[in-house]
Design an enzyme around this catalytic site. Structure first.
Site, PDB file in Angstrom:
ATOM      1  N   HIS A  77     -15.168  -5.183   8.005  1.00 13.56           N
ATOM      2  CA  HIS A  77     -14.629  -4.706   6.815  1.00 13.56           C
ATOM      3  C   HIS A  77     -14.469  -5.527   5.506  1.00 13.56           C
ATOM      4  O   HIS A  77     -13.748  -5.003   4.601  1.00 13.56           O
ATOM      5  CB  HIS A  77     -13.100  -4.312   6.990  1.00 13.56           C
ATOM      6  CG  HIS A  77     -12.932  -3.531   8.598  1.00 13.56           C
ATOM      7  ND1 HIS A  77     -13.232  -2.197   8.474  1.00 13.56           N
ATOM      8  CD2 HIS A  77     -12.368  -3.669   9.806  1.00 13.56           C
ATOM      9  CE1 HIS A  77     -12.978  -1.835   9.713  1.00 13.56           C
ATOM     10  NE2 HIS A  77     -12.604  -2.601  10.418  1.00 13.56           N
TER      11      HIS A  77
ATOM     12  N   GLU B  74      -2.669   6.330   8.350  1.00 16.19           N
ATOM     13  CA  GLU B  74      -3.311   7.126   7.532  1.00 16.19           C
ATOM     14  C   GLU B  74      -4.205   7.882   8.294  1.00 16.19           C
ATOM     15  O   GLU B  74      -4.779   7.498   9.465  1.00 16.19           O
ATOM     16  CB  GLU B  74      -4.205   6.190   6.682  1.00 16.19           C
ATOM     17  CG  GLU B  74      -3.801   5.860   5.086  1.00 16.19           C
ATOM     18  CD  GLU B  74      -4.564   4.996   4.367  1.00 16.19           C
ATOM     19  OE1 GLU B  74      -5.927   4.962   4.590  1.00 16.19           O
ATOM     20  OE2 GLU B  74      -3.947   4.455   3.480  1.00 16.19           O
TER      21      GLU B  74
ATOM     22  N   LYS C 197       0.880  -1.269   0.107  1.00 10.93           N
ATOM     23  CA  LYS C 197      -0.227   0.063  -0.102  1.00 10.93           C
ATOM     24  C   LYS C 197       0.734   1.136  -0.023  1.00 10.93           C
ATOM     25  O   LYS C 197       0.369   2.270  -0.634  1.00 10.93           O
ATOM     26  CB  LYS C 197      -0.879   0.031   1.259  1.00 10.93           C
ATOM     27  CG  LYS C 197      -2.029  -0.985   1.050  1.00 10.93           C
ATOM     28  CD  LYS C 197      -3.075  -0.909   2.190  1.00 10.93           C
ATOM     29  CE  LYS C 197      -4.176  -2.034   1.786  1.00 10.93           C
ATOM     30  NZ  LYS C 197      -5.261  -1.721   2.716  1.00 10.93           N
TER      31      LYS C 197
ATOM     32  N   ARG D 179      -7.018  -7.965  -9.378  1.00 11.66           N
ATOM     33  CA  ARG D 179      -7.864  -9.263  -9.666  1.00 11.66           C
ATOM     34  C   ARG D 179      -9.423  -9.055 -10.166  1.00 11.66           C
ATOM     35  O   ARG D 179      -9.851  -7.791 -10.139  1.00 11.66           O
ATOM     36  CB  ARG D 179      -7.867 -10.176  -8.450  1.00 11.66           C
ATOM     37  CG  ARG D 179      -8.701  -9.355  -7.253  1.00 11.66           C
ATOM     38  CD  ARG D 179      -9.273 -10.312  -6.285  1.00 11.66           C
ATOM     39  NE  ARG D 179     -10.305  -9.476  -5.239  1.00 11.66           N
ATOM     40  CZ  ARG D 179      -9.636  -8.737  -4.180  1.00 11.66           C
ATOM     41  NH1 ARG D 179      -8.523  -8.810  -3.727  1.00 11.66           N
ATOM     42  NH2 ARG D 179     -10.606  -8.316  -3.582  1.00 11.66           N
TER      43      ARG D 179
END
Lengths: 495, 185
Positions: free
Chosen positions: A235, A200, A116, A292
């Protein structure tokens, strides 16, 4: 074009891929483990290769076994589906070495976008807005505290190699930081084999909006519009729809351009998904790229009329896209519900077991991508998805009504499923008005219990069944008293 | 099970439906017609058995007249009934009692047993360890989700009956703990 494709996956997605192969005149090779001897994907494929024990590491995650199955069966390409080896750089590289076509992006793109912090750096360089935060991982909680102080609490500790909500902790104040970092790092280590974490800014009540992209490797990149995936548990998405109620045409175009830019910046080829978070003020931020075929891809197929798997296979075979962005248009509204073998009354705990009875809903605008049947034993070793129910209708209101109706007619006996929960979510006024945020289930459906309005009817059905069973000439249920009746001693006879 | 009063064709069922107690008094009128009072609410029923798993019923009550398709299947605990997308586990209490007597110590709450068929991923303790209530003893995994089995009370681990990667099922005692201050067991 390929003559034979191996599908390195199981369940509904393996079957989904086979359907397109079949339509394209391509032979399919399934792989299966001990637990999947009688699984639908193994039964329905043109060929099926046994690859080992039920544990994923011995079968569906075992590269050597998958590669040799492809060699043995003469498959020229491998479609990885989602999960398992779908986003594994080493596997994509291995296919390249073995000269088997991997139906997915090049290894470098999988690698870069899988980290990430690397992905955030690539996006920042290309002017795609990212969530404020760090561009490099750091193991030091004190460093994290200084960063958090700079951007302001609350913040999120995330795993650099993360996904699926694992290795993620929300931190609301400095005192929580050290513990959160430790927990996130250890969870990341065990889930991804990589403990790298970064920070973040935490966005309050965001929406999750993603864009499907297709890139052909000849510089043609298009997007197939957005999917709204804000309804999540743990999530993980559970309801997806398109169009999103949060976008107007200009925001849609702006985000679509950013998604195409993100694909170009990362050297992306094949189908992928660029995920964004959208805040309360309509500002959007890059979240990640899923390299994907996504679980929820049918939603985009329904509104655009396009077969994404067909596009994937064409791109992998070296064909350029045969349409441009302006050819992509949206018709009506589509919703997908994920039918999981889980108990929604006890925090979506997995509910494996034998499916005693299975009846799929049918009707106009209803599609069910399913991997099970009556009598199938849902294995404990794999993801508990049973099927994906997708509806398409003229507008959102009709699509919701169609979905509620389809769910009410979907019967799965023997294991608990998310069906009654999904009916209640779709029926509530907050969903109907499109007020969907990533905290939706926690806010509106915490401690959900199934409605009990049909208790009397269930009791009546039980009684009727009991009475009928007793009348049956031959009773093979567990009700039989054990004494031998004339019916059992009589032998064969006719009236 | 059911009490059948001879000659009257009346049957009484003591049920739980999704854990709600339900007393059903049934009078069989003719072959496919019966009246049932469910917790004192009367219903008039006619039915068709469409298949082994589907009963079509016409259900008349004081102010409603409904056509209902009920999907049904037997399971070890009773029957599962699905109506309008919702599932109800229906158990006959008297039959359940009989069953429980047979295997009275199958699943006592104080024991470390998995809630569902799963695979052992971690064993956090060793024989001889002193553990406190709520402490993680064994972690099992089913369908990609991990569940921690915790100590039900303070005590000493006396036996571990499983190993990492073992497949285990509900009712299996994975670890035995001697309760603190308990000299027996």
């Amino acid at each position: 074009m390929f003559k034979k494709i191996l599908i390195a996956n199981r369940g509904e997605i393996a079957l989904r891929i086979m359907r397109t192969c079949c339509e394209m005149g391509i032979e399919t090779v399934a792989v299966y483990s001990d637990a999947d001897h009688e699984a639908l994907h193994a039964i329905e494929a043109d060929h099926a290769v046994y690859i080992g024990k039920s544990d994923p590491s011995e079968s569906y995650l075992n590269m050597n076994k998958i590669i040799s199955a492809a060699r043995e069966s003469g498959a020229e390409a491998i479609h990885p589906g989602y999960g398992f080896l779908a986003e594994n750089t080493d596997f994509a590289r291995r296919c390249l070495q073995e000269e088997i076509v991997f139906i997915g992006p090049p290894p470098q793109a999988i690698h870069d976008l899988g980290d990430k912090t690397v992905a955030r750096t690539i996006m920042t360089r290309s002017g795609v807005p990212v969530i404020p935060g760090m561009l490099k991982p750091d193991p030091d909680p004190d460093m994290m505290k200084r960063e958090a102080e700079r951007m302001g609490y609350p913040v999120v500790v995330k795993a650099a190699a993360g996904g699926g909500g694992k290795g993620m902790r929300i931190v609301r104040s400095e005192i929580e930081m050290t513990d959160a970092c430790q927990q996130a790092a250890s969870e990341a280590k065990s889930a991804f084999g990589n403990s790298a974490i970064y920070l973040e800014k935490y966005l309050n009540r965001p929406r999750h909006v993603e864009f499907q992209i297709l890139s052909d490797g000849f510089g043609n990149v298009v997007h197939l519009l957005e999917r709204e995936c804000s309804i999540q548990r743990r999530h993980q998405k559970i309801i997806e729809e398109s169009p999103s109620t949060a976008l107007n045409q200009s925001l849609r175009e702006e985000m679509g351009r950013a998604a195409v830019e993100a694909a170009k910046a990362s050297g992306y080829v094949n189908a992928g998904t660029v995920e964004f978070l959208l805040d309360e003020n309509g500002k959007f931020y890059f979240l990640e790229v899923n390299t994907r075929l996504q679980v929820e891809h049918p939603v985009s197929e329904m509104i655009t009329g396009m077969d994404i798997v067909r596009q994937q296979i064409r791109i992998a075979a070296g064909l350029p896209l045969d349409f441009i962005q302006d050819d992509v248009s949206s018709r009506g509204h589509a919703i997908e519900c994920r039918i999981y073998g889980e108990d929604p009354e006890s925090s979506f705990f997995p509910s494996p077991g034998k499916i005693l009875y299975h009846k799929e809903p049918t009707g106009p605008g209803i599609r069910n991508d399913c991997g099970v049947y009556t009598g199938f034993e849902v294995p404990v070793e794999y993801d508990p998805i049973i099927s994906k129910l997708i509806v398409h209708a003229q507008d959102r209101k009709q699509a919701i009504a169609r979905m509620i109706n389809a769910l009410s007619r979907y019967v799965v006996l023997g294991i608990k499923t998310t069906i009654p929960f999904l009916i209640d979510v779709l029926s509530c006024k907050e969903f109907k008005s499109g007020q969907t945020h990533t905290d939706f289930i926690d806010v509106h459906f915490k401690g959900w219990q199934q409605r009990k309005e049909d208790v009397d009817l269930a009791a009546i059905a039980y009684v009727v069944d009991e009475i009928f069973q007793k009348r049956k000439p031959r009773d093979d249920s567990d009700l039989s008293s054990g004494t031998i009746t004339p019916w059992e001693t009589l032998g064969k006879w006719r009236i | 099970m059911a009490h059948l009063n001879k000659g009257e064709k009346k049957v009484e069922y003591n049920l739980t439906v999704a854990q709600h107690p339900v007393l059903a008094n049934v009078s069989i009128l003719e072959k496919q017609n019966l009246t049932i009072s469910v917790n004192l609410t009367p219903y008039d029923i006619t039915y068709e058995i469409i298949s082994e798993n589907l009963i079509h019923m016409s259900v008349k009550s004081k102010n409603r007249d409904r056509h209902v398709n009920a999907y049904i299947s037997s399971c070890p605990d009773g029957k599962i009934v699905c109506i309008h997308g919702s599932q109800y586990l229906v158990c006959d209490l008297e039959r359940k009692e009989k069953k429980n007597k047979k295997s009275i110590d199958a699943a006592l709450p104080d024991q470390i047993t998995p809630p569902m068929p799963s695979v052992v991923v971690r064993i956090s303790v060793q024989v001889g360890d002193f553990v406190v209530k709520g402490q993680s003893i064994i972690v099992v995994s089913a369908m990609k989700m991990e569940t921690t089995l915790c100590a039900p009370f303070d005590g000493t681990v006396v036996k571990i009956n499983c190993a990492v990667n073992d497949k285990v099922a509900p009712g299996w005692i994975l670890a035995e703990i001697k309760k603190k201050g308990d000299s027996h067991q």
